[in-house]
Scaffold this active site. Structure first.
Site, short mmCIF file in Angstrom:
data_model
loop_
_atom_site.label_atom_id
_atom_site.label_comp_id
_atom_site.label_asym_id
_atom_site.label_seq_id
_atom_site.Cartn_x
_atom_site.Cartn_y
_atom_site.Cartn_z
N ARG A 1 4.83 -12.95 9.66
CA ARG A 1 5.54 -11.73 9.31
C ARG A 1 6.86 -11.66 10.06
O ARG A 1 7.04 -12.30 11.09
CB ARG A 1 4.68 -10.48 9.54
CG ARG A 1 4.29 -10.22 10.98
CD ARG A 1 3.19 -9.18 11.06
NE ARG A 1 3.63 -7.85 10.68
CZ ARG A 1 3.04 -7.09 9.75
NH1 ARG A 1 1.97 -7.54 9.14
NH2 ARG A 1 3.48 -5.90 9.46
N LYS B 1 4.53 0.86 9.12
CA LYS B 1 4.66 2.12 8.40
C LYS B 1 4.04 3.26 9.18
O LYS B 1 4.55 4.36 9.20
CB LYS B 1 3.97 2.00 7.03
CG LYS B 1 4.84 1.34 5.98
CD LYS B 1 4.11 1.27 4.66
CE LYS B 1 3.16 0.11 4.61
NZ LYS B 1 2.45 -0.06 3.37
N GLU C 1 0.87 -1.17 0.00
CA GLU C 1 0.00 0.00 0.00
C GLU C 1 0.91 1.22 0.00
O GLU C 1 1.80 1.33 0.85
CB GLU C 1 -0.89 0.01 1.25
CG GLU C 1 -1.84 1.20 1.22
CD GLU C 1 -2.79 1.26 2.42
OE1 GLU C 1 -2.74 0.38 3.29
OE2 GLU C 1 -3.56 2.23 2.46
P1 ATP Z 1 2.52 -1.86 7.72
O1 ATP Z 1 1.71 -2.28 8.88
O2 ATP Z 1 3.94 -1.61 8.03
O3 ATP Z 1 1.89 -0.76 6.92
P2 ATP Z 1 1.41 -3.61 5.86
O4 ATP Z 1 1.32 -5.08 5.95
O5 ATP Z 1 0.17 -2.85 6.04
O6 ATP Z 1 2.56 -3.15 6.79
P3 ATP Z 1 1.57 -3.44 3.05
O7 ATP Z 1 2.06 -2.32 2.23
O8 ATP Z 1 0.13 -3.76 3.04
O9 ATP Z 1 2.05 -3.15 4.52
O10 ATP Z 1 2.45 -4.74 2.77
C1 ATP Z 1 2.80 -5.24 1.51
C2 ATP Z 1 3.17 -6.68 1.69
O11 ATP Z 1 4.25 -6.81 2.60
C3 ATP Z 1 2.00 -7.45 2.26
O12 ATP Z 1 1.87 -8.66 1.56
C4 ATP Z 1 2.40 -7.69 3.69
O13 ATP Z 1 1.84 -8.87 4.17
C5 ATP Z 1 3.92 -7.74 3.60
N1 ATP Z 1 4.52 -7.35 4.88
C6 ATP Z 1 4.33 -6.23 5.58
N2 ATP Z 1 5.02 -6.25 6.74
C7 ATP Z 1 5.67 -7.43 6.78
C8 ATP Z 1 6.55 -8.06 7.72
N3 ATP Z 1 6.88 -7.47 8.87
N4 ATP Z 1 7.04 -9.27 7.41
C9 ATP Z 1 6.72 -9.87 6.26
N5 ATP Z 1 5.90 -9.34 5.34
C10 ATP Z 1 5.38 -8.14 5.58
MG MG Z 2 -1.52 -2.78 4.82
#
Ligand code: ATP
Ligand code: MG
Length: 547
Positions: free
Chosen positions: A256, A266, A30
């Site tokens: 994760r 983020k 995102e």
């Molecule tokens: P954040 O909470 O930091 O915004 P998010 O999961 O909302 O993380 P996205 O941009 O939606 O962030 O993530 C893109 C991809 O990266 C998704 O498939 C998510 O599952 C993966 N991802 C995010 N954080 C992790 C992590 N700590 N370990 C492994 N994969 C991750």
């Molecule tokens: Mg997300």
């Protein structure tokens, strides 16, 4: 094909049974912030599968939330993935499918599988039920198909205010899985989108948009993190009921990445940027990919780290020392050595006359003979590090002591003669002599001296500032759960008054060095008069992995 984890087990099986022919994955960030080291794990899994199984991997921006997303983030995400060394097959956006998603929603309505609900967000929450209690059906659930079609079209055309109506999937209010209790799939939102502008007044929810994006692209394995496990039945429901061609995409969840004392969200990282605790998303202390890049972490080391932690189905916490270990291992192989002094102590070498000098060569990198050598010049006055001389040496001290000897790196053995003190009793400078013939290859080079110290001639030394980075978070404190209360006020130590040899300035801003006996450093781009170097990682391995 050898499988290395449970995701690859599934893929190998799907290939063997002929369920899928070509493996297609995607990385779906995102664009609401910069990527962090956790994303690197997801990137390495998705792109790693593409490489291993000769498949494809798309970069799909999940841009269904226009109020939080920005083009700046899109650009940074692309730059970071490229820097890590991966290539996506297609650059796509969830918003590319807004029209398709709208059509899918209309087809669900026509099948009697979606309805327009006039409950407020609160009412929806209150009637959703709990883990032990069923939800209650909305009174709007029984609207006719015609009425739903008309209302949904009106939603699209801006007839109703934001939040006044939503489109819900008609699934099962008694399902044990709360996500299946008539989830909202569309909402009214008057927000300008960074790609579609003001074209849309309704936006699909993530749980509806994501499976449609996957199915439209022919993604075979949609890999995501564990918190989406409970959403899988809804994912399957959407792809099955929106009539996509087989094979339908399959969602697979993995644990994760969590690293001890490391912020991996983020939203919170953005807070650190917005409050000015760090200088930006690319502050070298940040666990963002751009921060790690600014810090001097090589992309190869990040990839190696992701390979070593592996892929698991159960959440765990990784020791940050493992990432440092991978960084150190790479830098040890590939960086040039240079001499730097953190806290200079002047030494006058009595038997070198004023204006006289001797030249020596230092291997740029003993692990890489092809990297060559550079010259260092020994003169009458040099600096050594204050910690390499002790008036009252602690036990097992192998450096210079009164009357003792120490080897100057790549040059002669030095013998202490006299310590000159200032009026206040502090050490002012040392008077020493060098022992001729003790240079490398010299007649007396076998002389037994335990300590070897780095040095730099006073005349050639360049004033520099060293930045030493410490973790942004302190260790967990009992009873403190908020990151905000664990911020480390000493995450940046500035060492002014350091001296470096001229070689450390060659090679420009991007070059990393091993400052011998001090640590791995990289030039910090800055305007000021003195060059600045930031510590990438110390020399000491706290992790204890044997190579
Ligand atoms: P954040 O909470 O930091 O915004 P998010 O999961 O909302 O993380 P996205 O941009 O939606 O962030 O993530 C893109 C991809 O990266 C998704 O498939 C998510 O599952 C993966 N991802 C995010 N954080 C992790 C992590 N700590 N370990 C492994 N994969 C991750
Ligand atoms: Mg997300």
């Amino acid at each position: 094909m050898e499988s290395e984890n449970f995701i690859e087990d599934i893929i190998v099986k799907d290939l063997e049974t002929g369920k899928v022919k070509t493996i297609r994955t995607r990385f779906p960030p995102e664009p609401n912030g910069y990527l962090h080291i956790g994303h690197a794990k997801s990137i390495s899994i998705n792109f790693g599968i593409k490489e291993k199984f000769s498949g494809s991997c798309n970069l799909r921006f999940d841009d269904t939330n226009p109020t939080k997303e920005d083009i700046e983030y899109v650009e940074s995400i692309k730059k970071d993935i490229q820097w890590l060394g991966y290539k996506w097959d297609a650059e796509l956006y969830a918003s590319d499918y807004f029209e398709l998603m709208y059509k899918c929603a209309v087809s669900l309505i026509k099948k009697g599988l979606a309805y327009v609900c006039e409950f407020s967000a609160d009412e929806i929450r209150q009637t959703r039920g709990t883990l032990i209690e069923s939800g209650r059906e909305s009174p709007y659930r029984s609207r006719s198909v015609e009425e739903n079609l008309e209302l949904f079209e009106n939603m699209k055309n801006g007839v109703y205010p934001d939040g006044s109506k939503v489109l819900r999937a008609k699934i099962d209010m008694t399902s044990p899985n709360i996500n299946m209790r008539d989830p909202v799939i569309y909402r009214i939102l008057r927000a300008s989108h960074h790609r579609t502008g003001d074209t849309w007044l309704i936006y699909p929810m993530y749980d509806f948009a994501h499976p449609i994006g996957d199915a439209a692209e022919g993604i075979t394995h949609s890999i995501c993190t564990l918190e989406f496990e409970n959403h899988r039945p809804l994912y399957d429901w959407v792809v099955e009921n929106c009539d996509f061609d087989k094979p339908l995409p399959q969602q697979i969840e993995f644990a994760r990445l969590n690293i001890k004392n490391t912020i991996m969200s983020k939203r919170y990282l953005k807070k650190l940027v917005d409050t000015g605790f760090v200088s930006g998303w690319d502050d070298p202390r940040m666990p963002t990919i751009s921060g790690l890049r600014a810090r001097g972490y090589p992309p190869e080391a990040i990839r190696e780290f992701c390979a070593r932690i592996g892929v698991a189905k159960a959440n765990s916490e990784v020791d940050p020392g493992l990432l440092d270990f991978c960084v150190r291992e790479h830098l040890n192989k590939y960086t040039d050595r240079a001499m730097a002094i953190e806290k200079p102590l002047k030494v006058v070498i009595e038997n070198i006359a004023e204006g006289e000098s001797a030249k020596f060569n230092v291997a740029n990198n003993p692990n890489m003979p092809e990297s060559g050598e550079h010259e260092v010049i020994l003169r009458r006055e040099i600096y050594i590090d204050a910690s390499d001389f002790a008036l009252v040496p602690p036990p097992k001290y192998h450096r210079l002591v009164e009357g003792g000897m120490v080897r100057l790196k790549a040059a002669y053995v030095l013998k202490h003669k006299e310590t000159v003190l200032k009026e206040n009793g502090e050490i002012d400078y040392l008077i020493c002599t060098y022992i001729s013939g003790t240079e490398p290859g010299g007649a007396q080079s076998n002389i037994k001296v335990k300590g070897v110290v780095q040095w730099v001639a006073v005349l050639d030394a360049i004033d520099a500032v060293l930045y030493k980075y410490e973790p942004i978070l302190t260790d967990v404190i009992d009873g403190v759960s908020d990151f905000g209360d664990r911020l480390n006020p000493n995450s940046l130590e500035v060492v002014d008054g350091a001296k470096v040899e001229p070689y450390a300035l060659l090679g420009g801003d991007e070059k990393s060095f091993q400052f011998m006996r001090i640590g791995y450093y990289k030039r910090v781009p800055c305007d000021g008069d003195k060059p600045k170097f930031g510590r990438i990682v110390s020399l000491k391995d706290s992790y204890g992995v044997k190579v």
